[in-house]
Design an enzyme around this catalytic site. Structure first.
Site, PDB file in Angstrom:
ATOM      1  N   ASP A   1       8.979 -11.914  -9.772  1.00 20.52           N
ATOM      2  CA  ASP A   1       8.127 -10.978  -9.033  1.00 20.52           C
ATOM      3  C   ASP A   1       8.873 -10.567  -7.770  1.00 20.52           C
ATOM      4  O   ASP A   1       9.817 -11.245  -7.354  1.00 20.52           O
ATOM      5  CB  ASP A   1       6.791 -11.645  -8.681  1.00 20.52           C
TER       6      ASP A   1
ATOM      7  N   ALA B   1       0.178 -16.637  -4.131  1.00 24.18           N
ATOM      8  CA  ALA B   1       0.586 -17.316  -5.372  1.00 24.18           C
ATOM      9  C   ALA B   1      -0.465 -17.239  -6.480  1.00 24.18           C
ATOM     10  O   ALA B   1      -0.335 -17.912  -7.494  1.00 24.18           O
ATOM     11  CB  ALA B   1       1.009 -18.760  -5.125  1.00 24.18           C
TER      12      ALA B   1
ATOM     13  N   HIS C   1       8.758  -3.261  -2.765  1.00 21.03           N
ATOM     14  CA  HIS C   1       7.672  -3.453  -3.725  1.00 21.03           C
ATOM     15  C   HIS C   1       7.658  -2.323  -4.757  1.00 21.03           C
ATOM     16  O   HIS C   1       7.433  -2.561  -5.946  1.00 21.03           O
ATOM     17  CB  HIS C   1       6.332  -3.529  -2.981  1.00 21.03           C
TER      18      HIS C   1
ATOM     19  N   GLN D   1       0.878  -1.175   0.000  1.00 23.43           N
ATOM     20  CA  GLN D   1       0.000   0.000   0.000  1.00 23.43           C
ATOM     21  C   GLN D   1       0.913   1.222   0.000  1.00 23.43           C
ATOM     22  O   GLN D   1       1.191   1.816   1.032  1.00 23.43           O
ATOM     23  CB  GLN D   1      -0.899  -0.032   1.227  1.00 23.43           C
TER      24      GLN D   1
ATOM     25  N   LYS E   1      -1.902  -7.798 -16.118  1.00 25.76           N
ATOM     26  CA  LYS E   1      -2.713  -8.323 -15.005  1.00 25.76           C
ATOM     27  C   LYS E   1      -3.661  -7.254 -14.479  1.00 25.76           C
ATOM     28  O   LYS E   1      -3.289  -6.105 -14.330  1.00 25.76           O
ATOM     29  CB  LYS E   1      -1.782  -8.776 -13.868  1.00 25.76           C
TER      30      LYS E   1
HETATM   31  C1  R5P Z   1       1.845  -7.081  -6.592  1.00 27.57           C
HETATM   32  O1  R5P Z   1       1.807  -6.093  -7.289  1.00 27.57           O
HETATM   33  C2  R5P Z   1       3.095  -7.804  -6.206  1.00 27.57           C
HETATM   34  O2  R5P Z   1       4.195  -7.434  -6.996  1.00 27.57           O
HETATM   35  C3  R5P Z   1       2.896  -9.310  -6.279  1.00 27.57           C
HETATM   36  O3  R5P Z   1       2.627  -9.659  -7.630  1.00 27.57           O
HETATM   37  C4  R5P Z   1       1.727  -9.732  -5.433  1.00 27.57           C
HETATM   38  O4  R5P Z   1       1.786  -9.146  -4.165  1.00 27.57           O
HETATM   39  C5  R5P Z   1       1.694 -11.231  -5.301  1.00 27.57           C
HETATM   40  O5  R5P Z   1       0.560 -11.561  -4.544  1.00 27.57           O
HETATM   41  P1  R5P Z   1      -0.193 -12.925  -4.746  1.00 27.57           P
HETATM   42  O6  R5P Z   1       0.858 -14.001  -4.704  1.00 27.57           O
HETATM   43  O7  R5P Z   1      -1.144 -12.979  -3.565  1.00 27.57           O
HETATM   44  O8  R5P Z   1      -0.922 -12.885  -6.043  1.00 27.57           O
END
Ligand code: R5P
Length: 296
Positions: free
Chosen positions: A217, A223, A127, A94, A191
């Site tokens: 990532d 995941a 992030h 966030q 995405k």
């Molecule tokens: C989001 O923008 C982050 O870079 C990751 O892609 C995300 O936090 C991964 O979360 P999840 O594994 O729950 O999809």
């Protein structure tokens, strides 16, 4: 120079201390029966430059509070400087108001660390890189991409056969960095996220047919993102899909999703401690201990 570890990732803290060639400082963390944290530093740190290692990973709030309380103890014990080492910076997702009336928790954490007495922050694959600017103190921002690249080059993943894939628009710079090391092109997944922790793949920008794809990532949490991206790549004709990330948050259904997915291997770092039961066969670890040790 003194190095202290809190509870979130002691094995990594030990590796960092070994890389520097010092012993970890002695301290104890206890909890009162209502859950309040009580910390004792069991050696003098008066006038020392102290490095405090803590990933604010699960349980995020407890680990964050442990860190703030330890910083308060260090300040009151007359540490010369307090250098906060956050291999994983929790609450970083966030980092802006995506919708009205939302908080910016990455800034709130920055303010709390500064108020608790941080002189410097050392962290890994934030992030969003702009979080460095949320601080008015120096922030060293390390990257795991060179380590991940070494892993892949050792296994012969290099050149035109490979495509490095960013699972969303926000990760393109990270993917390009790994791709540069591997001399490979990149692809991007378009995405969309209808709500928090729910990912939905739209389409793929770039050519992946007949290629071995490495998705990179910053973190794998539930995941959802990475497994959907992997399936989309397979559907487009990728011959093999490997995933890698810096921070293996791996909460909720993550392990089951990874196990059932088309992903053949998941390379992660030890920025977040993974207990044995989370080390499923597909997961391989590379250590950031020396990287952080060198930076200190
Ligand atoms: C989001 O923008 C982050 O870079 C990751 O892609 C995300 O936090 C991964 O979360 P999840 O594994 O729950 O999809």
């Amino acid at each position: 120079l003194k190095i202290f570890s809190l509870n979130s990732n002691k094995p990594l803290a030990q590796k960092i201390a070994n890389a520097i060639g010092v012993e970890l400082g002695k301290s104890s963390v206890k909890q009162f029966s209502d859950g309040e944290i009580q910390i004792n530093i069991e050696e003098s740190i008066r006038g020392d430059h102290v490095y405090l290692i803590q990933s604010t990973s699960f349980p995020v709030n407890d680990n964050l509070m442990e860190l703030l309380i330890m910083m308060d103890a260090l300040k009151r014990a007359s540490a010369k400087t307090i250098n906060v080492v956050l291999p994983y910076y929790g609450y970083a997702r966030q980092e802006r108001k995506a919708r009205s009336r939302e908080p910016i928790t990455a800034k709130l954490v920055a303010d709390m660390l500064t108020a608790a007495g941080a002189d410097r922050v050392l962290t890994l694959d934030l992030h969003a890189a702009q979080i460095q600017g949320f601080f008015n103190i120096p922030v060293d921002h390390l990257m795991a991409a060179p380590l991940l690249a070494d892993y892949f080059m050792d296994k012969g993943y290099e050149g035109d056969d490979i495509v490095v894939v960013s699972p969303d628009h926000g990760g393109v710079t990270r993917a390009r960095k790994l791709a540069d090391f591997l001399k490979a092109p990149i692809a991007i997944i378009d995405k969309r996220r209808p709500k928090a922790n729910v990912a939905e793949v739209m389409n793929i920008i770039g050519k992946v047919e007949g290629k071995k794809c490495i998705i990179i990532d910053d973190m794998i949490d539930t995941a959802g993102t990475i497994t959907l991206a992997a399936q989309a790549l397979k559907d487009e004709g990728a011959t093999e899909v490997i995933a890698c990330c810096t921070h293996p948050v791996l909460s909720g259904p993550a392990l089951e999703r990874l196990e059932q997915s088309v992903i053949e291997k998941v390379i992660v770092t030890d920025s977040i401690y993974l207990p044995e039961e989370k080390m499923i066969e597909k997961i391989e670890k590379v250590s950031v201990g020396e990287l952080i040790g060198d930076a200190i």
